[in-house]
Design an enzyme around this catalytic site. Sequence first.
Site, PDB file in Angstrom:
ATOM      1  N   SER A  83       0.925  -1.144  -0.001  1.00 47.45           N
ATOM      2  CA  SER A  83       0.164   0.025  -0.073  1.00 47.45           C
ATOM      3  C   SER A  83       1.033   1.225  -0.072  1.00 47.45           C
ATOM      4  CB  SER A  83      -0.940   0.005   1.271  1.00 47.45           C
ATOM      5  OG  SER A  83      -2.063   0.831   0.954  1.00 47.45           O
TER       6      SER A  83
ATOM      7  N   ASP B 223      -9.320  -5.550  -4.533  1.00 48.86           N
ATOM      8  CA  ASP B 223      -8.507  -4.690  -3.902  1.00 48.86           C
ATOM      9  C   ASP B 223      -8.913  -3.204  -4.315  1.00 48.86           C
ATOM     10  OD1 ASP B 223      -6.104  -3.357  -2.792  1.00 48.86           O
ATOM     11  OD2 ASP B 223      -4.972  -4.790  -3.703  1.00 48.86           O
TER      12      ASP B 223
ATOM     13  N   HIS C 154      -6.937  -6.067  -0.386  1.00 48.59           N
ATOM     14  CA  HIS C 154      -5.888  -5.305  -0.344  1.00 48.59           C
ATOM     15  C   HIS C 154      -4.814  -5.843   0.621  1.00 48.59           C
ATOM     16  CE1 HIS C 154      -4.192  -1.397  -0.438  1.00 48.59           C
ATOM     17  NE2 HIS C 154      -3.853  -1.293   0.795  1.00 48.59           N
TER      18      HIS C 154
END
Length: 307
Positions: A116, A256, A283
């Site tokens: 991320s 995601d 995610h």
Amino acid sequence: MTTSRTLATADHEGTVRRGDLATWYRITGELRPGVAPLVVLHGGPGCVHDYVLTIADIAADTGRAVIHYDQLGNGRSTHLPDRGPDFWTPQVFLDELDALLAELGVADGHHLLGQSWGGMLGAEHAVRRPAGLRSLTIADSPASMRLWVAEANRLRADLPPDVQATLVAHEAAQTYDDPAYLAAVQVFYDRHVCRVVPNPPEVVATFAAMAADTTVYLTMNGPTEFHVIGTLRDWSIIDRLDQITVPTLVVSGAHDEATAACVAPFVERIADVRRHVFPESSHMPHIEEREAFMALLAGFLAEVDAR
């Protein structure tokens, strides 16, 4: 989806000190000459290392040391609640990463995985072309925050109407701590952040740490995934991606919040790139499809080292 495999314990913990700043780190496995370790950059900005601890599986599975750390402002590293927006920029975290790599003696040989926000930071590290960077893995990361916000709001439009109405009402009132708003956000999270429900303890611990000190997340991101008004609001690395020359693996989940559109510039603009989508994940494929994730990552690292 996920497995019952326990999280690896650390073989070594320590801190890197720079003046009044301390960065806490842990190493799983042993640093060995000739075997480049994997350094893991957690997300947020404002998370802690806990939720990416599954990646320490690589140490047990391959004998490669894995380094986790809490970025400044988070977890066991120095908290800085009085620092303003001018302080909280990517450069702060690049300087921190450089200091960590130097202190541990791995600046001349390391693999990097960023999840991320960590992937955004990893890309910023890679465009500088550090001599010791062997490979980059970008996991669930956007190439620009405008892409991120646009895609988050597109996914949000598919939520049930009553959930959308709750989000809109509380955002208008700026009542982001209201239980009804938090419950509505959780509907999005259960679809697009972590589809293992209830969340594993390491994910729960990460969200609890973020709630305990919101400084970094609020300052750099903003109040929610949908309202990015912090110092990262205009961030983009798209026009610099051709400067990344190391082998790069780009991964994400089919569900995601870092959608295909978010990650597309990495795939299109990095010369030596591989792409994989985990079909059952959102995610956190390192949790949601843990064994498949580790197998893919281990294979990629071995491929790079064999060159």
